[in-house]
Design an enzyme around this catalytic site. Structure first.
Site, PDB file in Angstrom:
ATOM      1  N   ASP A 194      -5.382  -6.675   5.459  1.00  0.00           N
ATOM      2  CA  ASP A 194      -6.471  -6.003   4.809  1.00  0.00           C
ATOM      3  C   ASP A 194      -7.473  -7.364   4.550  1.00  0.00           C
ATOM      4  OD1 ASP A 194      -8.451  -4.290   3.816  1.00  0.00           O
ATOM      5  OD2 ASP A 194      -7.181  -3.786   2.082  1.00  0.00           O
TER       6      ASP A 194
ATOM      7  N   TYR B 141       0.775  -1.191  -0.110  1.00  0.00           N
ATOM      8  CA  TYR B 141       0.013  -0.046  -0.024  1.00  0.00           C
ATOM      9  C   TYR B 141       0.873   1.239  -0.140  1.00  0.00           C
ATOM     10  CZ  TYR B 141      -4.132  -2.797   0.803  1.00  0.00           C
ATOM     11  OH  TYR B 141      -5.083  -3.970   0.846  1.00  0.00           O
TER      12      TYR B 141
ATOM     13  N   LYS C  20       4.498 -14.533   4.036  1.00  0.00           N
ATOM     14  CA  LYS C  20       4.799 -15.262   2.741  1.00  0.00           C
ATOM     15  C   LYS C  20       6.509 -15.446   2.281  1.00  0.00           C
ATOM     16  CE  LYS C  20       2.796 -17.482  -0.854  1.00  0.00           C
ATOM     17  NZ  LYS C  20       2.047 -18.744  -0.261  1.00  0.00           N
TER      18      LYS C  20
ATOM     19  N   ASP D 180      -1.279 -17.972   3.399  1.00  0.00           N
ATOM     20  CA  ASP D 180      -2.457 -18.783   2.692  1.00  0.00           C
ATOM     21  C   ASP D 180      -3.193 -19.981   3.511  1.00  0.00           C
ATOM     22  OD1 ASP D 180       0.146 -19.431   2.240  1.00  0.00           O
ATOM     23  OD2 ASP D 180      -0.176 -20.713   0.430  1.00  0.00           O
TER      24      ASP D 180
END
Ligand code: NAD
Length: 331
Positions: A227, A123, A170, A203
């Site tokens: 988010d 972002y 990740k 995930d």
């Protein structure tokens, strides 16, 4: 008397703000509202969707209550929500997802907290075209921002008698950026031996939250994952109408619902005011008004438990304003 900045927002913002003010008034906590504008109305009036006086008011008062602001998809001005968080350096986005009685959901007794890094990651707003057929978005992760958000999560856990912090990442794929986030998280975790620490790949975390949400407690993560997973957590407790959020920096904070401006429901007196009312309760706690905050949360629970005066998303027939009045009466 507290002086607090008020931004009513776009779309359903004005009606859920009015509903929230009804409930806050019932607490008896004395608040002088410093009302300023942002969003579509400010753009029309001042030619700027985020006028300088709005930022100045938040900086002066150090605290604000805000309705949602609309951001165009793919074009138009940059997200005002992101701009506000970055300009005021509100680095921590706290999003508690708690089960309330009789709210339609697959789960009961959910009590999760997402701590989302609020100033960088994907972002950062650094995007450009490479020729006309490719585009790049730059993801920025810094040690400083990673350390301070993880520290915030551990301090929050300690202060709120929570027992575990899960760092979500990740780093198996983004070895440098998420790798740095994880390295910072491990260093901070070592300073809080009283709080359990674990790591989960994002995930897998999404699946775990759907299958075994009760196993988790406080989760800390970079901006985009926060988010997405906070909306997932909203889904575990009855939807976006139920979940508040706090944007917190070292000297300024503002409180808002997790959800957006839901333009299609604008002016229909139909949406659920609870997310913003619970955001106001987070604001009261931030002001040190814990007892008033608790009264608001108990009043929300009591109205939901009765199930008589609730909005359509909660399978009721009441309007936004009527539900707020019912909550205010219980307060
Ligand atoms: P949204 O959260 O506004 O709405 C998605 C759906 O969730 C709605 O259609 C509705 O079905 C449900 N919903 C949302 N709030 C509800 C409530 N209080 N009660 C009952 N149901 C509710 O998301 P969107 O449609 O993706 O975004 C609309 C606009 O809001 C966009 O411009 C987006 O950028 C903006 N937005 C702003 C904020 C913010 O101000 N912090 C946050 C998210 C989205």
């Amino acid at each position: 008397m507290y002086e607090v900045t008020l931004i009513r927002g776009d779309g359903i913002g004005p009606e859920i703000t009015a509903a929230t003010l009804t409930v806050l008034k019932a607490t008896g906590v004395q608040i002088a509202w410093d009302e300023v504008e942002a969003g579509e109305e400010a753009l029309e009036k001042y030619g700027d969707p985020l006028p300088g006086e709005t930022i100045a008011s938040l900086l002066k008062n150090g605290i604000g209550l805000k309705g949602p602001l609309t951001t165009g998809v793919g074009s138009g001005y940059r997200s005002l929500n992101v701009a506000l968080r970055q300009k005021l350096d509100l680095y921590a986005n706290l999003r508690p997802a708690v089960s309330y009685p009789r709210v339609n959901s697959l789960y009961r007794d959910i009590d999760l907290v997402v701590v989302r890094e609020n100033t960088e990651g994907l972002y950062s707003g650094v995007e450009h075209m490479v020729g006309s057929d490719a585009a790049e978005s730059i993801k920025i992760i810094t040690r400083r921002a990673s350390e301070r958000i993880v520290r915030f999560a551990f301090k929050y856990a300690r202060q709120n008698s929570r027992h575990r912090v899960t760092a979500v990442h990740k780093a198996n794929i983004m070895k440098l950026s998420d790798g740095l986030f994880l390295e910072a998280a491990r260093e901070v975790a070592a300073l809080f031996p009283d709080i359990e620490y674990e790591e989960k790949i994002v995930d897998n975390m999404a699946m775990q939250l759907v299958q075994k949400p009760h196993q988790y407690d406080v989760m800390v993560m970079p901006n985009l994952y926060g988010d997405i997973l906070s909306d997932l957590c909203a889904g575990l407790v009855g939807g976006l109408g139920m979940v508040p959020s706090a944007n917190i920096g070292d000297s300024t904070a503002f409180f808002e619902p997790v959800h957006g401006s839901a333009p299609k429901y604008r002016g229909l007196d139909r949406v659920n005011p609870v997310a913003m009312i619970l955001a106001a309760a987070l604001m009261l706690r931030h002001l040190g008004e814990d007892e008033a905050a608790q009264r608001v949360e108990h009043a929300v629970a009591a109205v939901l438990q009765e199930g008589k005066t609730v909005t359509a998303d909660l399978k009721g027939t009441a309007g936004t304003a009527a539900m707020a009045r019912a909550i205010a009466e219980k307060v």
